[in-house]
Design a protein around this motif. Structure first.
Motif, PDB file in Angstrom:
ATOM      1  N   ARG A 284       0.846  -1.212   0.000  1.00 54.38           N
ATOM      2  CA  ARG A 284       0.000   0.000   0.000  1.00 54.38           C
ATOM      3  C   ARG A 284       0.875   1.254   0.000  1.00 54.38           C
ATOM      4  NH1 ARG A 284      -3.581  -3.216   3.358  1.00 54.38           N
ATOM      5  NH2 ARG A 284      -5.413  -3.590   2.057  1.00 54.38           N
ATOM      6  N   GLY A 285       1.909   1.271   0.862  1.00 56.77           N
ATOM      7  CA  GLY A 285       2.813   2.432   0.936  1.00 56.77           C
ATOM      8  C   GLY A 285       3.504   2.661  -0.398  1.00 56.77           C
ATOM      9  N   LEU A 286       3.998   1.579  -1.001  1.00 54.42           N
ATOM     10  CA  LEU A 286       4.732   1.692  -2.269  1.00 54.42           C
ATOM     11  C   LEU A 286       3.808   2.205  -3.382  1.00 54.42           C
ATOM     12  CD1 LEU A 286       6.947   1.224  -4.349  1.00 54.42           C
ATOM     13  CD2 LEU A 286       6.544  -1.228  -4.190  1.00 54.42           C
ATOM     14  N   LEU A 287       2.601   1.624  -3.474  1.00 59.75           N
ATOM     15  CA  LEU A 287       1.688   2.058  -4.547  1.00 59.75           C
ATOM     16  C   LEU A 287       1.300   3.527  -4.361  1.00 59.75           C
ATOM     17  CD1 LEU A 287      -0.616  -1.082  -5.061  1.00 59.75           C
ATOM     18  CD2 LEU A 287       1.304  -0.307  -6.478  1.00 59.75           C
ATOM     19  N   GLY A 288       1.166   3.955  -3.118  1.00 63.89           N
ATOM     20  CA  GLY A 288       0.869   5.373  -2.850  1.00 63.89           C
ATOM     21  C   GLY A 288       1.998   6.250  -3.380  1.00 63.89           C
ATOM     22  N   ARG A 289       3.244   5.825  -3.161  1.00 60.18           N
ATOM     23  CA  ARG A 289       4.400   6.609  -3.642  1.00 60.18           C
ATOM     24  C   ARG A 289       4.454   6.621  -5.175  1.00 60.18           C
ATOM     25  NH1 ARG A 289       6.591   3.853   0.550  1.00 60.18           N
ATOM     26  NH2 ARG A 289       6.548   5.238   2.321  1.00 60.18           N
ATOM     27  N   VAL A 290       4.109   5.481  -5.778  1.00 61.11           N
ATOM     28  CA  VAL A 290       4.112   5.426  -7.257  1.00 61.11           C
ATOM     29  C   VAL A 290       3.077   6.413  -7.798  1.00 61.11           C
ATOM     30  CG1 VAL A 290       3.781   3.973  -9.300  1.00 61.11           C
ATOM     31  CG2 VAL A 290       4.801   2.987  -7.243  1.00 61.11           C
TER      32      VAL A 290
END
Ligand code: SAM
Length: 366
Positions: A284-290
């Motif tokens: 979730r954190g990574l997709l938010g950053r993407v």
């Protein structure tokens, strides 16, 4: 109701008397035979894997590709006792790794396929770590998830690392080399499913040594490419980019996608064999950053094996991530839900040539 009926059937199927009857009765015998064969293959499957490992380690298939050989001449070339080599050859012939023609041996259908695929050979060799961890599978299940003492957790040191960004060259070398050996094959699959012709700049996140980004840049001469990975891995990608003569259109950037903002400027991002390594909160954190790094009309391409594609792939990755201590294979539906939650409302699944290796989901932000 259905559950109770299924539980009753399972009790019934577990009766040894019924199993004897099913084998004796002509009409049910094919089913009984098929079940016995499936159970035998399950319980003895590890022998097949280890026969393959022996053939790879001894470089036996390469010898047989040069020239068909008798057991005796192969034994001389490999400096092995002919009696024991003969047993290995019998086993490998039974599994179509090696073929037998009269007195001579040559690569079998599967052995020949393996010879054309150095990435698969590298994967087979790195299975030593998984095999060691699976020596006590029940112990592995009983270990606390935070216990990172498994051979596979050591192989993938970013799994569970407090500060993955601090990993140095000796810690990333083995997995990084392994990934780069199989990445060209994956790149073919992904770029055939989703050509990047309409895009201006690609950001390959967790892009390893840059083999995918370099393949994309070569295929699309107008495309700018960026590789983002841990600093020690990004250094390797930078060296490859230089070697490929692509420094004018490509660059590697070091950082942690679990902690740092991602570089902006790209209109398409890729996550190739990345999400399945991580548990849901990190994903979730990574997709938010993407999403934050992409423009309003940006596109994210996710490529990795998908749960539900093949029973062996499902069970392999379940074991793999159990030993590694984190990650899981997700269904297209699960990935779609995570992507939508992160701000990619339109998600499309694309066909790939070899779905066993990788699936592809394209997520549009706009
Ligand atoms: C399984 S490999 C896949 C590499 C490449 N995409 C491929 O398909 O060959 C996962 C990649 O994610 C990178 N990675 C893991 N954790 C990371 C983090 N926190 N920040 C940046 N990269 C990370 C690893 O260094 C590795 O290169």
């Amino acid at each position: 109701m259905l559950l109770r009926a299924r539980a009753r059937i399972a009790r019934w199927q577990s009766s040894s008397r019924l199993q004897r009857l099913a084998t004796a009765f002509l009409l049910t015998r094919p089913i009984a035979r098929q079940r016995a064969a499936r159970l035998f293959a399950l319980s003895a499957g590890f022998t097949g894997s280890q026969i393959l490992v022996a053939c790879v380690r001894l470089r036996l298939l390469e010898r047989l590709l040069e020239k068909p050989l008798t057991a005796a001449s192969l034994a001389t070339r490999l400096e092995l006792p002919v009696e024991t080599l003969q047993r290995l050859l019998d086993a490998a012939v039974a599994l179509d790794i090696v073929a037998c023609h009269g007195e001579h041996y040559l690569p079998g259908t599967l052995g020949a396929a393996l010879l054309g695929n150095p990435g698969a050979v590298a994967m087979i060799l790195h299975h030593d770590a998984l095999y060691a961890d699976l020596a006590d599978p029940a112990g592995l299940v009983a270990a606390a998830p935070a216990d990172r003492t498994s051979a596979l957790a050591r192989y993938w040191p970013y799994a569970g690392a407090g500060r993955p960004i601090a990993l140095r060259e000796p810690e990333i070398a083995a997995y990084s080399t392994l990934m780069s050996q199989s990445q060209a094959f994956i790149a073919d699959q992904v770029l055939a499913a989703y050509p990047l012709a309409r895009h201006r700049m690609l950001l390959d996140i967790g892009g390893g040594e840059g083999v995918f980004a370099i393949a994309a840049a070569r295929r699309h001469p107008h495309l700018q490419v960026r590789v983002f990975d841990l600093p020690a891995v990004a250094d390797r990608a930078a060296a490859r980019i230089d070697q490929a003569g692509l420094a004018a259109r490509a660059a590697a950037i070091g950082g942690s996608f679990l902690a740092d903002p991602l570089p902006v400027g790209a209109d398409v991002a890729t996550l190739v064999r990345v999400l399945h390594d991580h548990d849901a909160p990190s994903v979730r954190g990574l997709l938010g950053r993407v999403r934050a790094a992409l423009p309003q009309e940006g596109t994210l391409v996710v490529a990795e094996p998908l749960a539900g594609t093949d029973a062996w792939v499902d069970s392999y990755f379940a074991c793999y991530f159990l030993a590694m201590g984190q990650g899981r294979l997700r269904t297209p539906g699960e990935l779609t839900a995570l992507l939508r939650e992160a701000g990619f409302p339109r998600v499309t699944r694309l066909r790939t040539r070899l779905p066993l290796l990788t699936g592809v989901l394209v997520a549009d932000a706009g």
